[in-house]
Design an enzyme around this catalytic site. Structure first.
Site, PDB file in Angstrom:
ATOM      1  CB  SER A 138      -0.830  -0.171   1.197  1.00 15.27           C
ATOM      2  OG  SER A 138      -1.868   1.175   1.088  1.00 15.27           O
ATOM      3  CG  HIS A 187      -4.069  -1.031  -0.840  1.00 16.59           C
ATOM      4  ND1 HIS A 187      -3.919  -1.029   0.540  1.00 16.59           N
ATOM      5  CD2 HIS A 187      -4.500  -2.122  -1.134  1.00 16.59           C
ATOM      6  CE1 HIS A 187      -4.553  -1.972   1.054  1.00 16.59           C
ATOM      7  NE2 HIS A 187      -4.781  -2.738   0.104  1.00 16.59           N
ATOM      8  CG  ASP A 205      -5.935  -5.480   2.463  1.00 15.57           C
ATOM      9  OD1 ASP A 205      -6.291  -6.511   2.939  1.00 15.57           O
ATOM     10  OD2 ASP A 205      -5.685  -5.082   1.579  1.00 15.57           O
TER      11      ASP A 205
END
Length: 332
Positions: free
Chosen positions: A147, A173, A267
Site C-alpha cells: 500500500s 492499493h 490488509d
C-alpha cells in the site's frame, strides 16, 4: 473457554512491552490450534478488539492491571464471559482474583504457545495443503501485497527478478486509473513481464500480474494454474484486497510464498497468517525500510511473518523461497 481436548483457541494478547510481546507472538503463531486475533499495546486497543472479536482468552501483562481504567476492561471481560490469564514478569505469580502464570512457567514449557497448548489440551492438527498444488517449472507461486510506499518497494523487489521468474500476483492499493501506468513502470524495472491481470490468466514463469481497477478482487483458482477476478464487497476495507489474494494463495499450501510490504492498516495480515498456517513461506518488510509500518507490523505481531527483512533483501529472499527445491521451514 474451550474445554479440555479442544481443537482451537482464539487469543488476544495485551502487553505494552514490544520486545516481550514479539517473543510471545512468535511462539503463539507457531502453535497449531491457536488463532491469534490481535495484539494490543494499551487498554483502549484491547477494549475495541475484545468487543469486536470476542476472543476465548485474553493474555494480560501483569502491569496492565495496575492502570486506573483496568477495572472497566475487567468488567467487560466478565460481561462477555471472556477468560483471562495474567503473565507476571517475575518469579512469583500475580496475586488477586485472576489466574496468573510467570515467565518462568512459559520458558519451562518451551514458549507461550506450547504452554497454552498443554494447558488447554489443544489437539495438534496436521496442515492439509492441496495435494495437487501446481508448481510451475520449478517455481512456487508468489503473492505480494503493498500500500503506502509500495511503488518504490515493488521496484526494488522486482528489480531482482530474472526473466524466468516465479509466477507472481500483486495487489497494490492504488486508484484503478493509475494501475496501467504503474504496471508499465514496473515492467521497465523488471526482466520479466509485468502487466494488469485479465480474467482466467494462466500463472506462468516470467509473468507478473497486478490486480486491475478497483471493482474486483484478484485471486488464485486451485490448484494454482490460473487466476480470476472476482466481484464483491471490499475485504479488510479494500477492493482489490491483499487479504483476498492471500487467502486464495493459502489453498496452494507449501507451493505459495506470501510477501507483505509497506502500507497503512492491516490488509494482508490475516491472509499472510493463513498462508503460513497452510505451510507456505511468508516474508514481511521490516520497520526501518517501510514508508508506513502498518500492514507488515500487523502481520508480524500476529505471528504471520516467518522472515522479516529490509526491502533490499526481500527480492533475493523470495526467489530463494520460491525455488521448488527450497524447504519451507528454512530460508537464509
Amino acid at each position: 473457554m474451550p474445554s479440555q481436548e479442544s481443537s482451537s483457541l482464539s487469543i488476544l494478547l495485551l502487553d505494552p512491552r514490544r520486545h516481550r510481546s514479539h517473543r510471545y507472538l512468535q511462539s503463539i503463531g507457531e502453535t497449531p490450534g491457536i488463532a491469534l486475533i490481535g495484539s494490543a499495546r494499551d487498554l483502549t486497543e484491547a477494549y475495541n478488539l475484545t468487543e469486536h472479536e470476542h476472543p476465548d482468552l485474553v493474555l494480560i501483562a501483569e502491569e496492565v492491571t495496575r492502570l486506573g481504567n483496568f477495572p472497566m476492561y475487567a468488567a467487560m471481560l466478565a460481561a462477555l464471559e471472556v477468560d483471562c490469564i495474567l503473565i507476571a514478569a517475575g518469579l512469583r505469580p500475580a496475586s488477586g482474583p485472576y489466574t496468573s502464570i510467570t515467565d518462568v512457567d512459559v520458558d519451562r514449557a518451551g514458549g507461550l504457545g506450547p504452554y497454552l497448548g498443554t494447558r488447554f489440551g489443544l489437539r495438534r492438527q496436521p496442515v492439509q495443503p492441496c495435494p495437487r498444488a501446481h508448481i510451475s517449472d520449478g517455481w512456487k507461486t508468489v503473492v505480494i501485497g503493498a500500500s503506502t510506499g509500495g511503488v518504490e518497494a515493488l521496484i526494488q523487489v522486482l528489480s531482482a527478478y530474472p526473466k524466468s521468474c516465479p509466477p507472481t500476483l500483486i495487489v497494490q492499493h492504488i486508484s484503478g486509473t493509475y494501475l496501467p501506468g504503474l504496471a508499465q513502470r514496473l515492467d521497465r524495472h523488471c526482466s520479466a513481464q509485468v502487466r494488469p491481470a485479465a480474467a482466467s490468466d494462466s500463472l506462468e514463469p516470467g509473468l507478473v500480474l497486478m490486480a486491475p481497477g478497483n471493482d474486483r478482487h484478484l485471486s488464485i483458482v486451485p490448484p494454482g494454474r490460473r487466476c480470476r477476478l472476482v466481484p464483491g464487497a471490499p475485504v479488510s476495507g479494500h477492493r482489490p484486497s491483499v487479504d483476498a489474494l492471500f487467502h486464495s494463495a493459502a489453498t496452494l499450501g507449501p507451493a505459495a510464498v506470501g510477501v507483505l510490504l509497506t502500507g497503512m492498516g492491516r490488509d494482508g495480515a490475516e491472509g499472510l497468517a493463513a498462508i503460513r498456517r497452510a505451510g507456505g513461506w511468508t516474508i514481511g518488510q521490516d520497520e526501518a525500510s517501510s514508508t508506513v509500518y502498518g500492514m507488515p507490523r500487523a502481520a508480524f505481531e500476529m505471528g504471520a511473518v516467518a522472515q522479516q527483512l529490509p526491502i533490499s533483501r526481500i527480492g533475493p529472499a523470495l526467489l530463494s523461497a520460491a525455488a521448488q527445491s527450497t524447504e519451507r521451514s528454512r530460508h537464509g
